[in-house]
Design an enzyme around this catalytic site. Structure first.
Site, PDB file in Angstrom:
ATOM      1  N   GLU A   1      -4.017  -4.296  -1.653  1.00 44.16           N
ATOM      2  CA  GLU A   1      -3.883  -5.219  -0.526  1.00 44.16           C
ATOM      3  C   GLU A   1      -2.496  -5.849  -0.486  1.00 44.16           C
ATOM      4  O   GLU A   1      -1.554  -5.182  -0.161  1.00 44.16           O
ATOM      5  CB  GLU A   1      -4.982  -6.282  -0.526  1.00 44.16           C
ATOM      6  CG  GLU A   1      -5.467  -6.673   0.865  1.00 44.16           C
ATOM      7  CD  GLU A   1      -4.424  -7.225   1.823  1.00 44.16           C
ATOM      8  OE1 GLU A   1      -4.080  -6.496   2.779  1.00 44.16           O
ATOM      9  OE2 GLU A   1      -3.977  -8.368   1.676  1.00 44.16           O
TER      10      GLU A   1
ATOM     11  N   GLY B   1       0.916  -0.670   5.710  1.00 42.96           N
ATOM     12  CA  GLY B   1       1.431  -1.577   6.746  1.00 42.96           C
ATOM     13  C   GLY B   1       0.405  -2.521   7.344  1.00 42.96           C
ATOM     14  O   GLY B   1       0.621  -3.024   8.448  1.00 42.96           O
ATOM     15  N   GLY B   2      -0.715  -2.754   6.657  1.00 38.49           N
ATOM     16  CA  GLY B   2      -1.711  -3.692   7.192  1.00 38.49           C
ATOM     17  C   GLY B   2      -2.205  -3.213   8.546  1.00 38.49           C
ATOM     18  O   GLY B   2      -2.371  -2.016   8.775  1.00 38.49           O
TER      19      GLY B   2
ATOM     20  N   SER C   1     -10.887  -2.383   6.827  1.00 36.93           N
ATOM     21  CA  SER C   1      -9.543  -1.910   6.489  1.00 36.93           C
ATOM     22  C   SER C   1      -8.856  -1.378   7.741  1.00 36.93           C
ATOM     23  O   SER C   1      -9.494  -1.146   8.773  1.00 36.93           O
ATOM     24  CB  SER C   1      -9.669  -0.787   5.456  1.00 36.93           C
ATOM     25  OG  SER C   1      -8.418  -0.173   5.251  1.00 36.93           O
ATOM     26  N   SER C   2      -7.546  -1.181   7.612  1.00 33.42           N
ATOM     27  CA  SER C   2      -6.792  -0.491   8.666  1.00 33.42           C
ATOM     28  C   SER C   2      -6.293   0.863   8.183  1.00 33.42           C
ATOM     29  O   SER C   2      -5.593   1.569   8.913  1.00 33.42           O
ATOM     30  CB  SER C   2      -5.573  -1.322   9.074  1.00 33.42           C
ATOM     31  OG  SER C   2      -5.969  -2.559   9.575  1.00 33.42           O
TER      32      SER C   2
ATOM     33  N   GLU D   1      -8.389  -7.688  -2.122  1.00 28.25           N
ATOM     34  CA  GLU D   1      -8.899  -7.021  -0.914  1.00 28.25           C
ATOM     35  C   GLU D   1      -9.926  -7.859  -0.146  1.00 28.25           C
ATOM     36  O   GLU D   1     -10.123  -7.680   1.058  1.00 28.25           O
ATOM     37  CB  GLU D   1      -9.522  -5.675  -1.292  1.00 28.25           C
ATOM     38  CG  GLU D   1      -9.315  -4.599  -0.246  1.00 28.25           C
ATOM     39  CD  GLU D   1      -7.869  -4.118  -0.193  1.00 28.25           C
ATOM     40  OE1 GLU D   1      -7.320  -4.032   0.904  1.00 28.25           O
ATOM     41  OE2 GLU D   1      -7.285  -3.832  -1.262  1.00 28.25           O
TER      42      GLU D   1
ATOM     43  N   ASP E   1      -9.290  -9.318   3.225  1.00 28.26           N
ATOM     44  CA  ASP E   1      -9.350  -8.520   4.456  1.00 28.26           C
ATOM     45  C   ASP E   1     -10.618  -8.854   5.256  1.00 28.26           C
ATOM     46  O   ASP E   1     -10.768  -8.437   6.396  1.00 28.26           O
ATOM     47  CB  ASP E   1      -9.328  -7.013   4.152  1.00 28.26           C
ATOM     48  CG  ASP E   1      -7.902  -6.465   4.076  1.00 28.26           C
ATOM     49  OD1 ASP E   1      -6.951  -7.247   4.256  1.00 28.26           O
ATOM     50  OD2 ASP E   1      -7.742  -5.261   3.834  1.00 28.26           O
TER      51      ASP E   1
ATOM     52  N   THR F   1       0.840  -1.194   0.000  1.00 31.00           N
ATOM     53  CA  THR F   1       0.000   0.000   0.000  1.00 31.00           C
ATOM     54  C   THR F   1       0.883   1.254   0.000  1.00 31.00           C
ATOM     55  O   THR F   1       2.076   1.170   0.240  1.00 31.00           O
ATOM     56  CB  THR F   1      -0.938  -0.008   1.239  1.00 31.00           C
ATOM     57  OG1 THR F   1      -1.608  -1.235   1.281  1.00 31.00           O
ATOM     58  CG2 THR F   1      -1.915   1.105   1.248  1.00 31.00           C
TER      59      THR F   1
ATOM     60  N   THR G   1      -4.411   1.187  -2.173  1.00 32.19           N
ATOM     61  CA  THR G   1      -3.899  -0.177  -2.038  1.00 32.19           C
ATOM     62  C   THR G   1      -4.441  -1.134  -3.091  1.00 32.19           C
ATOM     63  O   THR G   1      -5.483  -0.861  -3.706  1.00 32.19           O
ATOM     64  CB  THR G   1      -4.276  -0.719  -0.630  1.00 32.19           C
ATOM     65  OG1 THR G   1      -3.623  -1.966  -0.401  1.00 32.19           O
ATOM     66  CG2 THR G   1      -5.767  -0.926  -0.480  1.00 32.19           C
TER      67      THR G   1
HETATM   68  N1  GLU Z   1      -5.524  -4.143   2.903  1.00 32.30           N
HETATM   69  C1  GLU Z   1      -4.986  -3.325   3.936  1.00 32.30           C
HETATM   70  C2  GLU Z   1      -6.083  -2.525   4.601  1.00 32.30           C
HETATM   71  O1  GLU Z   1      -6.992  -2.094   3.957  1.00 32.30           O
HETATM   72  C3  GLU Z   1      -4.007  -2.353   3.414  1.00 32.30           C
HETATM   73  C4  GLU Z   1      -2.821  -3.053   2.935  1.00 32.30           C
HETATM   74  C5  GLU Z   1      -1.653  -2.843   3.809  1.00 32.30           C
HETATM   75  O2  GLU Z   1      -1.105  -1.770   3.908  1.00 32.30           O
HETATM   76  O3  GLU Z   1      -1.254  -3.804   4.407  1.00 32.30           O
HETATM   77  O4  GLU Z   1      -6.001  -2.326   5.757  1.00 32.30           O
END
Ligand code: GLU
Length: 534
Positions: free
Chosen positions: A374, A436-437, A415-416, A393, A396, A354, A372
């Site tokens: 993902e 960074g998830g 999402s984060s 995605e 998630d 991302t 992103t």
């Molecule tokens: N899929 C993650 C989210 O929406 C973002 C991807 C990531 O930065 O790890 O939280």
């Protein structure tokens, strides 16, 4: 999509930073094809200076009408391994990025889509130099690339190395189509057809109807305070804003400044706070169009006190569970249908994917965007003949049905992503966001605390080593954390991960209210850059 009439006044002058923001998104698709692009989704926070207003755009990917809560379970009902799940057609959500940036431009921009896409066409045609991160991402993703992706990123079976020239003629062609025919070519035209074909060939259910029906959503941001600053952040379907502000409110009860930066005591309190907040996140947060969220209870002072009281100053609490913010919402409890299964569901193995970028113009209009596909290179599926990657995605969502974040048709996965703007006395003083998830939220929190509590400059705040913990007992850490601090944390009952790992890649803009000067901070972890244009 055009904004409702009462908001149209904002657009009278147009937001100069918007054209740059959208041009950046298209360019990122070319230079960081593994992190974001038109096959993915994102969140954009827009600050309109004249009106002193925030607008939030949600162009998160969405589950197709044929998606099922059980689609990530194997024949025996067990969750599929992550690496298997992300390569299935079910992992691909209806992409939102193109419609999202087009909506932003249409409502706030000063240039047309055809104009801002132009530089990216040139970049894709002339080629870009593969940098270290892209080269490594290609190597790591070979296992999942379809033939189309292999031809672009590993011609003759050899991953493009650092320093090689990456030319993307199919992507340039796609951008030209969009330039000439607008977003419809993607959502109802020949590109839609190609997306549906490749997703269905991998067992997914996505149809032309799904693409045609995709909508960008305007959301209300999440707002809270921290030591006299107002924090404005991302609402559901992101868990970012609620989790970030809940953590800050718990930590507000401690004199963090006096306890010092990255000291054993400060980190212990932060780790315990993270675990408390991630327990609530796992139980209560999902797409608010589908599940009820205790927005008021989440930050209620009494609830925050109740959660803070679970922190022992000296010892890790091995028994942290989600609380009951519904009680403080004035409602008896969470709807039972949302609580059949509850998961912390944090994928501890995610790498940093991302991208976050921020743009401000001379009038103070600010665009903060996290974008992103993902996983790195998403599902590994490139749309044949069109040169862009499709997201994964949908992974998630929780793989096991029953919780707030279970898969449902039309729903957006939790999402984060946490694009955030911090205000003082009603004026924005800085913005921050990161990839960074699940670590995005704690990364953003640490940068905010470094600036507000520890008085660091933006660059110092970004560079400082970070930690992360979502549940007892493990603590992840970045290189640079003092040895003795790690040992002392172990003595308090935490398990310090064997090896360090990089967390996030923050981009930030600071506005000095006294001088009116604007500064940027960019993360050295992944070649971040600050650019000022006179
Ligand atoms: N899929 C993650 C989210 O929406 C973002 C991807 C990531 O930065 O790890 O939280």
């Amino acid at each position: 999509m055009i904004l409702p009439q009462h908001m149209v006044q904002y657009t009278a002058r147009g937001v100069l930073s918007m054209r740059t923001a959208v041009a950046i998104q298209f360019a990122l698709n070319v230079v960081e094809p593994m992190m974001s692009g038109i096959g993915g989704g994102g969140f954009m926070m827009i600050y309109l200076a004249k009106e002193n207003k925030i607008v939030v755009l949600d162009y998160r990917e969405q589950a197709p009408a044929g998606a099922k809560p059980t689609m990530f379970l194997d024949a025996e009902g067990k969750p599929l391994p992550f690496r298997t799940a992300i390569q299935t057609g079910h992992a691909v959500g209806i992409p939102g990025t193109l419609k999202g940036v087009a909506t932003a431009l249409e409502n706030f921009g000063t240039m047309s889509l055809a104009q801002v896409i132009e530089p990216a066409i040139e970049l894709a045609e002339k080629g870009i130099m593969v940098n270290k991160v892209l080269a490594q991402s290609i190597v790591d993703s070979m296992y999942k690339f379809n033939d189309a992706a292999k031809q672009v990123f590993a011609p003759n079976g050899q991953p493009l190395p650092e320093g090689a020239l990456l030319v993307q003629p199919d992507l340039a062609k796609t951008f030209r189509l969009i330039k000439e025919r607008g977003v419809d070519v993607f959502y109802t035209g020949e590109i839609a057809q190609a997306i549906v074909e490749v997703v269905q060939a991998r067992g997914g259910t996505m149809t032309l109807e799904d693409l045609k029906n995709y909508e960008v959503k305007f959301r209300e941001p999440i707002r809270g305070t921290y030591r006299g600053y107002e924090i404005v952040s991302m609402p559901p379907p992101s868990s970012g804003g609620l989790t970030l502000i809940q953590m800050l409110k718990i930590l507000e009860g401690f004199d963090i400044k006096a306890l010092g930066h990255n000291t054993t005591q400060t980190l212990h309190l932060m780790i315990e706070t993270m675990r408390l907040a991630y327990a609530d996140r796992g139980k209560y947060l999902g797409d608010s169009d589908f599940v009820k969220i205790p927005f008021k209870g989440y930050f209620d002072e009494k609830y925050i006190e109740e959660r803070r009281a679970l922190i022992d100053w000296q010892k890790a609490n091995p028994n942290i569970k989600a609380g009951d913010p519904w009680f403080y919402e004035g409602s008896p409890t969470c709807p039972a249908s949302q609580l059949k299964n509850v998961f912390a569901m944090v994928n501890e193995n995610e790498t940093s994917q991302t991208t976050h970028y921020t743009v401000i113009d001379k009038w103070g209009n600010l665009v903060a965007c996290t974008t992103t596909i993902e996983d790195v290179f998403g599902s590994g599926i490139m749309v044949p003949g069109y040169g862009f990657m499709l997201n994964n995605e949908m992974t998630d969502f929780d793989f096991v049905p029953g919780g707030a974040n279970e898969v449902q048709p039309g729903k957006r996965p939790r999402s984060s992503m946490t694009p955030t703007i911090v205000f003082k006395d009603g004026k924005p003083v800085f913005s921050v966001g990161s990839p960074g998830g699940a670590r995005i939220i704690t990364t953003v929190m640490q940068v905010i605390m470094n600036m507000i509590d520890h008085g660091m400059s933006v660059q110092e705040a970004i560079n400082a080593p970070r930690i992360f913990s979502s549940s007892y007992p493990t603590v992840q850490w970045e290189a640079g954390l003092p040895e003795h601090v790690k040992k002392e944390l172990e003595l308090r009952g935490h398990k310090i991960a064997d090896a360090p790992r990089i967390m996030g890649s923050v981009q930030s803009i600071v506005i000095d209210l006294e001088t009116g000067k604007i500064y940027g901070g960019a993360d050295p972890r992944r070649e971040g850059t600050v650019i000022g244009v006179p």
